[in-house]
Design a protein around this motif. Sequence first.
Motif, PDB file in Angstrom:
ATOM      1  N   GLU A 149     -29.208 -75.478   6.381  1.00 56.60           N
ATOM      2  CA  GLU A 149     -28.083 -74.760   6.532  1.00 56.60           C
ATOM      3  C   GLU A 149     -28.343 -73.708   5.214  1.00 56.60           C
ATOM      4  O   GLU A 149     -27.934 -72.040   5.008  1.00 56.60           O
ATOM      5  CB  GLU A 149     -26.669 -75.374   6.158  1.00 56.60           C
ATOM      6  CG  GLU A 149     -25.914 -74.333   6.519  1.00 56.60           C
ATOM      7  CD  GLU A 149     -25.511 -74.182   8.103  1.00 56.60           C
ATOM      8  OE1 GLU A 149     -24.809 -73.323   8.682  1.00 56.60           O
ATOM      9  OE2 GLU A 149     -25.985 -75.380   8.787  1.00 56.60           O
ATOM     10  N   ALA A 150     -28.326 -74.358   3.837  1.00 54.92           N
ATOM     11  CA  ALA A 150     -28.155 -72.740   2.836  1.00 54.92           C
ATOM     12  C   ALA A 150     -29.593 -72.417   2.869  1.00 54.92           C
ATOM     13  O   ALA A 150     -30.194 -71.343   2.652  1.00 54.92           O
ATOM     14  CB  ALA A 150     -28.213 -74.193   1.226  1.00 54.92           C
ATOM     15  N   SER A 152     -30.365 -64.783   6.150  1.00 52.45           N
ATOM     16  CA  SER A 152     -29.383 -63.899   7.494  1.00 52.45           C
ATOM     17  C   SER A 152     -28.672 -63.159   6.082  1.00 52.45           C
ATOM     18  O   SER A 152     -27.717 -62.438   6.717  1.00 52.45           O
ATOM     19  CB  SER A 152     -29.328 -64.792   8.051  1.00 52.45           C
ATOM     20  OG  SER A 152     -28.023 -65.956   7.200  1.00 52.45           O
ATOM     21  N   VAL A 153     -28.270 -63.835   5.353  1.00 52.13           N
ATOM     22  CA  VAL A 153     -27.125 -62.351   4.790  1.00 52.13           C
ATOM     23  C   VAL A 153     -27.563 -60.996   4.765  1.00 52.13           C
ATOM     24  O   VAL A 153     -27.096 -60.554   5.400  1.00 52.13           O
ATOM     25  CB  VAL A 153     -27.182 -62.969   2.636  1.00 52.13           C
ATOM     26  CG1 VAL A 153     -26.220 -61.930   2.471  1.00 52.13           C
ATOM     27  CG2 VAL A 153     -26.494 -64.427   2.497  1.00 52.13           C
ATOM     28  N   ASP A 185     -28.008 -79.697   5.047  1.00 57.45           N
ATOM     29  CA  ASP A 185     -26.771 -79.042   4.284  1.00 57.45           C
ATOM     30  C   ASP A 185     -28.228 -77.745   3.683  1.00 57.45           C
ATOM     31  O   ASP A 185     -28.163 -76.787   3.296  1.00 57.45           O
ATOM     32  CB  ASP A 185     -26.426 -79.516   3.035  1.00 57.45           C
ATOM     33  CG  ASP A 185     -25.909 -80.113   3.446  1.00 57.45           C
ATOM     34  OD1 ASP A 185     -24.886 -80.113   4.617  1.00 57.45           O
ATOM     35  OD2 ASP A 185     -24.866 -81.419   2.735  1.00 57.45           O
ATOM     36  N   ASP A 193     -21.916 -63.066  13.609  1.00 56.36           N
ATOM     37  CA  ASP A 193     -22.557 -64.128  12.426  1.00 56.36           C
ATOM     38  C   ASP A 193     -24.012 -64.963  13.106  1.00 56.36           C
ATOM     39  O   ASP A 193     -24.354 -64.342  14.198  1.00 56.36           O
ATOM     40  CB  ASP A 193     -21.690 -65.075  12.056  1.00 56.36           C
ATOM     41  CG  ASP A 193     -20.714 -65.699  12.549  1.00 56.36           C
ATOM     42  OD1 ASP A 193     -21.195 -65.910  13.980  1.00 56.36           O
ATOM     43  OD2 ASP A 193     -19.548 -66.117  12.824  1.00 56.36           O
ATOM     44  N   ARG A 194     -24.038 -65.867  12.793  1.00 61.51           N
ATOM     45  CA  ARG A 194     -25.053 -66.691  13.027  1.00 61.51           C
ATOM     46  C   ARG A 194     -24.728 -67.409  14.292  1.00 61.51           C
ATOM     47  O   ARG A 194     -25.391 -68.159  15.285  1.00 61.51           O
ATOM     48  CB  ARG A 194     -25.538 -67.848  12.036  1.00 61.51           C
ATOM     49  CG  ARG A 194     -26.748 -66.906  10.987  1.00 61.51           C
ATOM     50  CD  ARG A 194     -27.290 -68.218  10.340  1.00 61.51           C
ATOM     51  NE  ARG A 194     -27.474 -69.030  10.639  1.00 61.51           N
ATOM     52  CZ  ARG A 194     -26.557 -70.435   9.910  1.00 61.51           C
ATOM     53  NH1 ARG A 194     -25.834 -70.406   8.771  1.00 61.51           N
ATOM     54  NH2 ARG A 194     -27.189 -72.005  10.038  1.00 61.51           N
ATOM     55  N   ARG A 221     -28.691 -69.387   5.568  1.00 59.11           N
ATOM     56  CA  ARG A 221     -27.801 -69.007   4.613  1.00 59.11           C
ATOM     57  C   ARG A 221     -28.437 -67.680   4.221  1.00 59.11           C
ATOM     58  O   ARG A 221     -27.512 -66.065   4.098  1.00 59.11           O
ATOM     59  CB  ARG A 221     -26.719 -69.127   4.380  1.00 59.11           C
ATOM     60  CG  ARG A 221     -24.791 -68.690   4.283  1.00 59.11           C
ATOM     61  CD  ARG A 221     -23.726 -69.312   3.455  1.00 59.11           C
ATOM     62  NE  ARG A 221     -24.149 -71.078   4.592  1.00 59.11           N
ATOM     63  CZ  ARG A 221     -23.908 -71.869   3.679  1.00 59.11           C
ATOM     64  NH1 ARG A 221     -24.679 -72.261   2.203  1.00 59.11           N
ATOM     65  NH2 ARG A 221     -23.903 -73.128   4.862  1.00 59.11           N
TER      66      ARG A 221
END
Length: 666
Positions: free
Chosen positions: A514-515, A521-522, A511, A550-551, A518
């Motif tokens: 992943e955060a 990559s925004v 998690d 997206d990723r 994210r």
Amino acid sequence: MNKVSANKRGRLAARVTTASGVDAATVDTIFASYGVPAAPVAAAPRNLRVLRLRLWGKKRDIPEGGAFDTTLKFPTGLVMAVAPNLKGKTSVLELITWCLRGTPKALQQDVLAWLDGIECDVLVNDVPHGIRMRLSEGAIADAAILQANSVEALADARGHSPVNARVIARASSNAEYDVEIQTFMLDRLGLEPILAYAAKTGVVQTHAWPSYFGAIYPPAGGEKVLIGETAYAGLAGRLLEVFLDLPGAALLTRVKAARDRLAAEDAKQSEQMKSAADTDRLRRDEQQERLDKAKSALAKLAADSKALPSVMDIAGRVTSLSLRLADVEADRRGADALHRQAKTNRQADERRLNNLRESAVARRLFHGLDPQSCPRCETPVTEERRSAETDSHRCAVCTSLISVDNSEEDDELVDELSSVLEASRQAEREAQRELSEANSIVEKLAAELTAAEVELRDAQQATIAAERFKLEQDIARAEGALEVLQPPSTQATPDGSGNDAEQRVLSSLADVLEADLRAASVGLFAELGPEIAEIAKRFGIASVQDIKVDRRAALRISKGGAKPDWFSNQSPGERLRLRIATVIALLRVGARLGIATHPGLLMLDSLRAEEVQDDDAYAIVDELVDLAAQTPGLQMLTTTADMTLPVGRLPKGSILAPPEGHDALW
């Protein structure tokens, strides 16, 4: 935890400790067991460039047949191989792929049959390396990976024992070379194998260098995956790491695979424990019902007669004697087996001793001859005389006593075998004694058991006694079954708690990573979609309105006023354009944001494939030329059968064409 200790342990470990609720020491131990660094490690710089390809051998059964020895040189920027169809363009890319990937993608068998050897010089992270292959019947007979201090020294390094280069790996077959080059490339480019948990098979799949190479040599338009060669297990999204240094991308994939595997193991264990608990509960209910019925019936029976004779004691004694008898019978069988083995050993020792003595007689009797009749009168030698020759040492022909003078060596052997025989006889006597003792014990217990069984039958003659005995047996069996089926207080509950801390740490780590991904990559993907759309328009997809990616490397395109649709649903020609546009956009955006980590080598086959029109093909070449100009060190190897396509767009040294007067590139 104070700030100093958190910094000392590492920010990533501290965040996982907080998120998972697991103590710091346990988190550190789990991190160490899975090779997790205290903080995500930035990707190392990667660079891969082809310098030279030499091919030699002999073409057979074609118009332009004969021996050949061709050397092709590849500058940086856009390099285009131009030749008619089926004249060696794609083979050049396939042979480079074989050298760098470990296996070609679609190399023709006739091409393999022509080749006697391949040399390929490359720069790997700016260090000169060379591939040297000697082929036999289309397969590697000998191969080596070389390293040199300079490009010039590498070019002079011919064969497999170079003077100015160092051999860092060797192989003598296709399979060995595949392993060596994969290990070499992953190590030099700082890449980890891609791990993905396959739920159907329950194992963690490992995808190594060939999967990464799909981002260097993308498939043609007919394939439906955006990046790489396959969409299996999210590999397309994972290959974004080749293009972009997203924080913790490689670590996240590895952690997810470990987390999913552990979760699947826990789920399987939980299901097994739940199933076992349900089965035990049903059995307990059945035995409890059986126990209650037997007790009730026995109470009623006791009320009907206060003086019923109990046979439980006698039955217990019968059971005990039966068990003891089974044990001693097993001992007797063992003793009997030992006795038979000892007897066999003794007999074998006797035969060896007799054979030795008989051999001494035979050696001295006509030097081993076997006369069939008397040499004077031709009277046949009977079997009786032959036996006497062995048993009483009398000649089978004349019946005279044979004097056998054993040599010193025979005497020593006879003495040695006599000692062995005496030992085996003693062992047989001891085994016989133990067998006799075991037989005596069995006979004694058998007699006691027979007497107890008679006593039990006598005690069961009354109908009421027999019924009571049956009920008492039912009660004993039900109580015994309930005792066995009762779960111990220390039994783990079926909730997978055995791996709870490890699962929580891995889940929290996934998690957190992943955060981070994210958040990082925004901005990247906000720029990437419009960049792909703009390039796609210049490639001839004029109706493009919007593109989002997206990723996961999942691309959706809006065009012509229709609702957004997936990349895989586009026509082959559009997929080819979009794939090239995506690669160009990734390199451009990554360069602008300073996170590009693509090795810098890109191979694109057949720019005019899939019905790419003239204007679109020229636009693609112009974009590739522009990309090369904007990205120092980038090298793109392309092919086309359109001889006019590179004219005016590429310098002469960047165009690979057939020699004058020939159609074939090599």
